[in-house]
Design an enzyme around this catalytic site. Structure first.
Site, mmCIF file in Angstrom:
data_model
loop_
_atom_site.group_PDB
_atom_site.id
_atom_site.type_symbol
_atom_site.label_atom_id
_atom_site.label_comp_id
_atom_site.label_asym_id
_atom_site.label_seq_id
_atom_site.Cartn_x
_atom_site.Cartn_y
_atom_site.Cartn_z
ATOM 1 N N ASP A 81 13.299 -36.136 -1.925
ATOM 2 C CA ASP A 81 11.923 -35.879 -1.478
ATOM 3 C C ASP A 81 11.241 -37.127 -0.925
ATOM 4 O O ASP A 81 10.014 -37.220 -0.928
ATOM 5 C CB ASP A 81 11.046 -35.326 -2.629
ATOM 6 N N HIS A 97 14.650 -30.835 4.220
ATOM 7 C CA HIS A 97 14.051 -31.964 4.923
ATOM 8 C C HIS A 97 12.965 -31.426 5.844
ATOM 9 O O HIS A 97 13.235 -30.618 6.731
ATOM 10 C CB HIS A 97 15.115 -32.714 5.729
#
Length: 430
Positions: free
Chosen positions: A12, A40
């Site tokens: 993340d 993503h």
């Protein structure tokens, strides 16, 4: 040359944006590990996208995107993701799916969910995407490769052998319905035709590209803390998240990797079980506010939508994460998020059994660690969209200097927002 873009922390970190940005001057982008269990996020002229299985070079027509042999390939999710892009006006990407890639089967997803159910309060917080069962089967040599789809006799034989083992587990451990080989076989034959146009010799393509002097980006999923060997075991993923594994998962020789770009946030965030140690975590109202302000739409998982755990920047973990990745450069993302704070804390040490250390420990010791914080002044203004590092407030630049000194790796890029062009460039001081 080959560049690897990997996460320094728990995942993340904003790797998709960095890959998308660097892809503009590259020829090939390769996803080398993991599956559709993480996403993503990319914001560009087409809109906002969360890519789960496609490489982040997908939006550039000049890029050849490769799903490497190290990936857990969920064919249905890949096909759906391709359709979702074209439905939003994105041209069909140049894509090669490695014929050596192994297939994440429907029974892997079922097994993942059944096992989390069985573990109950001791569950790992899996995304239930089938990743652990997939890699277990791969290394137990009962997995099915993409190339097997094109030899039906071999496919039926391998599928029958795998299902016979799964049904013992499903019926007698999990007390669930048995799998049907013929139904699975038909599903695989259908999926084969949907990905047939993309399947190819990715290994040969990559080595030819290297001979021709092409620029190749290796795109990793998650981050150092999630590596099953060097991360916070067993609260990890089931594939190797380190740049070094790109040599295996993307079939790139180690001698070709020249740059390892480690991505880290200006604060900490993690999706996962609350049983996982997260030393610098912010709880209560402070945590809720950072979670709400973080990322581009709050700190929530791109795949699951789960609220991410958030905390102050952890210099101990990040220094270790950059070290095991072999970082040559660091990209710092989400600096703009912290502009609301009067003061900003950085975790610069762990207190374990009454002693303070800045060395990241093994899991049993990490479970006992308490954060040691250094407090820095905030800059109290909105810097989102800034593209000139020198025009940032002095307190923001001091913060970056402080992080760089404590992680021991050069910070060369500082992101000021989620969009592709919201980036500043900095001359490192170490």
């Amino acid at each position: 040359m080959v560049k690897a873009i990997v996460g320094a922390n728990w995942g993340d970190e904003g790797k998709g944006k960095i890959t998308d940005m660097l892809a503009e001057t590259s020829d090939v982008v390769i996803r080398f590990q993991g599956g559709a269990n993480a996403g993503h996020t990319i914001i560009n002229d087409y809109g906002r996208f969360a890519l789960h299985i496609l490489p982040s070079g997908t939006f550039y027509p000049h890029i050849t995107n490769i799903i490497g042999n190290g990936v857990a390939l969920d064919i249905r999710k890949l096909v759906d993701e391709l359709k979702s892009l074209t439905d939003q006006g994105v041209p069909v990407p140049n894509l090669i799916v490695s014929e050596r890639c192994q297939i994440l089967m429907p029974y892997h997803t079922l097994q993942d969910a059944y096992e989390e159910e069985r573990l109950a309060g001791k569950a790992f917080g899996s995304t239930k995407s089938g990743i652990a069962p997939f890699y277990s089967d791969k290394y137990a040599k009962i997995g099915i490769q993409v190339c097997d789809l094109f030899d039906e006799a071999r496919l039926k034989e391998r599928l029958t052998a795998a299902v016979s083992l799964k049904n013992v587990l499903f019926e007698h451990l999990y007390h669930k319905p048995a799998l049907n080989v013929d139904e699975l076989m038909q599903e695989l034959v259908t999926l084969r035709e949907e990905i047939r146009p993309y399947v190819g010799d990715a290994v040969g393509f990559v080595h030819q590209a290297l001979k021709e002097g092409k620029t190749i980006l290796l795109e990793g999923q998650l981050g150092s803390m999630k590596d099953p060997d060097l991360g916070i075991f067993p609260m990890t993923t089931s594939s190797h998240t380190l740049a070094g594994f790109g040599c295996v998962g993307a079939a790139v020789p180690p001698t070709a990797v020249e740059d390892v770009i480690c991505v880290t946030k200006a604060y900490s965030s993690s999706v996962g079980s609350h049983t996982e140690p997260f030393v610098s975590e912010l709880l209560g109202e402070e945590g809720d506010e950072l979670r709400r302000r973080g990322g581009d739409k709050g700190e929530f998982g791109a795949t699951t939508g789960r609220p991410r755990r958030v905390g102050w920047f952890d210099a101990v973990a990040t220094k270790y994460g950059c070290m095991v990745q072999g970082a040559t450069k660091v990209a710092l993302t989400c600096l703009d998020v912290l502009g609301y704070l009067d003061e900003i804390k950085v975790c610069t040490g762990y207190e374990i059994d009454g002693k303070v250390t800045d060395v990241f420990p093994v899991t049993p010791l990490l479970m006992k660690a308490k954060p040691v914080f250094t407090t820095l002044p905030g800059w109290k203004c909105d810097i989102r969209g800034c593209k000139d590092y020198e025009s940032l407030p002095q307190q923001a630049k001091d913060y970056v200097d402080f992080l760089e000194a404590h992680i021991g790796a050069p910070i060369t890029m500082v992101s000021s927002g989620p969009k592709r062009d919201e980036m500043t460039y900095r001359t490192p001081k170490i």
